[in-house]
Design a protein around this motif. Structure first.
Motif, PDB file in Angstrom:
ATOM      1  N   ASN A  60       0.953  -1.591  -0.210  1.00 56.84           N
ATOM      2  CA  ASN A  60       0.193  -0.070  -0.446  1.00 56.84           C
ATOM      3  C   ASN A  60       0.966   1.475   0.211  1.00 56.84           C
ATOM      4  O   ASN A  60       0.804   1.859  -0.422  1.00 56.84           O
ATOM      5  N   ILE A  61       2.005   1.121   1.269  1.00 54.62           N
ATOM      6  CA  ILE A  61       3.004   2.661   0.950  1.00 54.62           C
ATOM      7  C   ILE A  61       3.662   2.447  -1.223  1.00 54.62           C
ATOM      8  O   ILE A  61       3.623   3.771  -1.042  1.00 54.62           O
ATOM      9  N   GLU A  62       4.598   1.353  -1.388  1.00 56.41           N
ATOM     10  CA  GLU A  62       4.240   1.871  -2.759  1.00 56.41           C
ATOM     11  C   GLU A  62       3.743   1.644  -3.948  1.00 56.41           C
ATOM     12  O   GLU A  62       3.942   2.683  -4.370  1.00 56.41           O
ATOM     13  N   VAL A  63       2.424   1.410  -3.695  1.00 57.71           N
ATOM     14  CA  VAL A  63       1.135   1.923  -4.401  1.00 57.71           C
ATOM     15  C   VAL A  63       0.626   2.933  -4.997  1.00 57.71           C
ATOM     16  O   VAL A  63      -0.259   4.042  -5.420  1.00 57.71           O
ATOM     17  N   GLY A  64       1.600   4.551  -3.311  1.00 58.83           N
ATOM     18  CA  GLY A  64       0.693   5.289  -2.673  1.00 58.83           C
ATOM     19  C   GLY A  64      -0.505   5.003  -2.022  1.00 58.83           C
ATOM     20  O   GLY A  64      -1.389   6.290  -2.096  1.00 58.83           O
ATOM     21  N   ARG A  65      -1.544   4.155  -1.714  1.00 58.54           N
ATOM     22  CA  ARG A  65      -2.928   3.788  -0.563  1.00 58.54           C
ATOM     23  C   ARG A  65      -2.821   4.869   0.229  1.00 58.54           C
ATOM     24  O   ARG A  65      -3.505   4.693   0.560  1.00 58.54           O
ATOM     25  N   TYR A  66      -1.611   4.029   0.677  1.00 55.62           N
ATOM     26  CA  TYR A  66      -0.806   4.625   2.270  1.00 55.62           C
ATOM     27  C   TYR A  66       0.236   5.627   2.639  1.00 55.62           C
ATOM     28  O   TYR A  66       0.740   4.738   1.870  1.00 55.62           O
ATOM     29  N   GLY A  67       0.054   6.630   2.909  1.00 52.72           N
ATOM     30  CA  GLY A  67       1.236   7.120   3.274  1.00 52.72           C
ATOM     31  C   GLY A  67       2.296   6.440   4.132  1.00 52.72           C
ATOM     32  O   GLY A  67       3.241   6.987   4.384  1.00 52.72           O
ATOM     33  N   GLY A  68       2.091   5.458   5.144  1.00 55.76           N
ATOM     34  CA  GLY A  68       2.438   4.904   6.035  1.00 55.76           C
ATOM     35  C   GLY A  68       2.344   6.102   7.105  1.00 55.76           C
ATOM     36  O   GLY A  68       2.575   7.377   7.531  1.00 55.76           O
ATOM     37  N   ASP A  69       2.633   5.792   8.541  1.00 52.30           N
ATOM     38  CA  ASP A  69       3.032   6.031   9.936  1.00 52.30           C
ATOM     39  C   ASP A  69       3.942   6.170   9.797  1.00 52.30           C
ATOM     40  O   ASP A  69       4.788   5.862   9.365  1.00 52.30           O
ATOM     41  N   PRO A  70       4.654   7.400  10.715  1.00 55.61           N
ATOM     42  CA  PRO A  70       6.054   7.843  11.130  1.00 55.61           C
ATOM     43  C   PRO A  70       7.146   6.503  12.000  1.00 55.61           C
ATOM     44  O   PRO A  70       7.820   6.150  11.049  1.00 55.61           O
ATOM     45  N   ARG A  71       6.002   5.843  12.358  1.00 58.01           N
ATOM     46  CA  ARG A  71       6.895   4.689  13.207  1.00 58.01           C
ATOM     47  C   ARG A  71       7.011   3.581  11.824  1.00 58.01           C
ATOM     48  O   ARG A  71       8.537   2.933  12.199  1.00 58.01           O
ATOM     49  N   THR A  72       6.049   3.040  11.266  1.00 56.99           N
ATOM     50  CA  THR A  72       6.419   2.002  10.090  1.00 56.99           C
ATOM     51  C   THR A  72       7.332   2.683   8.761  1.00 56.99           C
ATOM     52  O   THR A  72       7.897   1.197   8.515  1.00 56.99           O
ATOM     53  N   LEU A  73       7.560   3.740   8.825  1.00 58.42           N
ATOM     54  CA  LEU A  73       8.753   4.509   8.040  1.00 58.42           C
ATOM     55  C   LEU A  73      10.056   3.967   8.417  1.00 58.42           C
ATOM     56  O   LEU A  73      10.329   3.974   7.798  1.00 58.42           O
ATOM     57  N   ARG A  74       9.947   4.945   9.211  1.00 53.45           N
ATOM     58  CA  ARG A  74      10.892   4.312  11.134  1.00 53.45           C
ATOM     59  C   ARG A  74      12.103   3.176  10.208  1.00 53.45           C
ATOM     60  O   ARG A  74      13.238   3.266   9.887  1.00 53.45           O
ATOM     61  N   LEU A  75      10.731   2.051  10.824  1.00 52.87           N
ATOM     62  CA  LEU A  75      11.722   1.027  10.649  1.00 52.87           C
ATOM     63  C   LEU A  75      11.435   0.298   9.288  1.00 52.87           C
ATOM     64  O   LEU A  75      13.266  -0.181   9.371  1.00 52.87           O
ATOM     65  N   ILE A  76      10.759   1.059   8.115  1.00 55.87           N
ATOM     66  CA  ILE A  76      11.574   0.767   6.604  1.00 55.87           C
ATOM     67  C   ILE A  76      12.703   1.154   5.999  1.00 55.87           C
ATOM     68  O   ILE A  76      13.335   0.077   6.007  1.00 55.87           O
ATOM     69  N   GLU A  77      12.967   2.194   6.908  1.00 53.54           N
ATOM     70  CA  GLU A  77      14.431   3.097   6.286  1.00 53.54           C
ATOM     71  C   GLU A  77      15.307   2.138   7.290  1.00 53.54           C
ATOM     72  O   GLU A  77      16.089   2.039   6.491  1.00 53.54           O
ATOM     73  N   ALA A  78      15.834   2.412   8.346  1.00 62.23           N
ATOM     74  CA  ALA A  78      16.525   1.465   9.294  1.00 62.23           C
ATOM     75  C   ALA A  78      16.585  -0.021   9.062  1.00 62.23           C
ATOM     76  O   ALA A  78      17.539   0.166   8.864  1.00 62.23           O
ATOM     77  N   THR A  79      15.238  -0.529   8.359  1.00 58.86           N
ATOM     78  CA  THR A  79      15.658  -1.877   7.326  1.00 58.86           C
ATOM     79  C   THR A  79      16.739  -1.865   6.178  1.00 58.86           C
ATOM     80  O   THR A  79      17.586  -2.604   6.275  1.00 58.86           O
ATOM     81  N   PHE A  80      16.396  -0.800   5.614  1.00 59.18           N
ATOM     82  CA  PHE A  80      17.087  -0.927   4.849  1.00 59.18           C
ATOM     83  C   PHE A  80      18.333  -0.347   5.083  1.00 59.18           C
ATOM     84  O   PHE A  80      19.414  -0.783   4.586  1.00 59.18           O
ATOM     85  N   LYS A  81      18.372   0.849   5.660  1.00 60.39           N
ATOM     86  CA  LYS A  81      19.938   0.873   5.939  1.00 60.39           C
ATOM     87  C   LYS A  81      20.780   0.317   6.525  1.00 60.39           C
ATOM     88  O   LYS A  81      22.233  -0.413   6.050  1.00 60.39           O
ATOM     89  N   ALA A  82      20.360  -0.695   7.598  1.00 59.25           N
ATOM     90  CA  ALA A  82      20.840  -1.705   8.027  1.00 59.25           C
ATOM     91  C   ALA A  82      20.875  -2.836   6.801  1.00 59.25           C
ATOM     92  O   ALA A  82      22.291  -3.927   7.561  1.00 59.25           O
ATOM     93  N   ALA A  83      20.817  -2.559   5.746  1.00 57.74           N
ATOM     94  CA  ALA A  83      20.613  -3.908   4.138  1.00 57.74           C
ATOM     95  C   ALA A  83      21.891  -3.688   3.898  1.00 57.74           C
ATOM     96  O   ALA A  83      22.653  -4.177   2.954  1.00 57.74           O
ATOM     97  N   GLY A  84      22.251  -2.561   3.689  1.00 56.47           N
ATOM     98  CA  GLY A  84      23.284  -1.699   3.175  1.00 56.47           C
ATOM     99  C   GLY A  84      23.142  -0.293   2.394  1.00 56.47           C
ATOM    100  O   GLY A  84      23.347  -0.198   1.530  1.00 56.47           O
TER     101      GLY A  84
END
Length: 70
Positions: A26-50
């Motif tokens: 839903n975030i990827e297709v723009g149906r949902y902007g994501g709450d700040p906590r979820t967006l931080r989790l996703i960003e941190a996951t990507f950063k941890a993966a390089g």
């Protein structure tokens, strides 16, 4: 772009970030902007993966994979 750079599926990212795969979709297709906590989790996951996030520099924002350490 970050998910593609890692060759991750929606399920891979969802499991790594600890969120439901529908949330990622839903975030990827723009149906949902994501709450700040979820967006931080996703960003941190990507950063941890390089993944490195590149700020807007006139050519658009982007991502790249960190060079492996020697």
């Amino acid at each position: 772009m970050a998910r593609a750079a890692l060759n991750w599926t929606v399920r891979d990212l969802a499991e790594a970030a600890g969120v439901h795969r529908n949330t990622i979709s839903n975030i990827e297709v723009g149906r949902y902007g994501g709450d700040p906590r979820t967006l931080r989790l996703i960003e941190a996951t990507f950063k941890a993966a390089g993944v490195e996030f590149i700020d807007e520099n006139g050519g658009g924002a982007g991502v790249r994979l960190r060079k492996p350490s020697k």
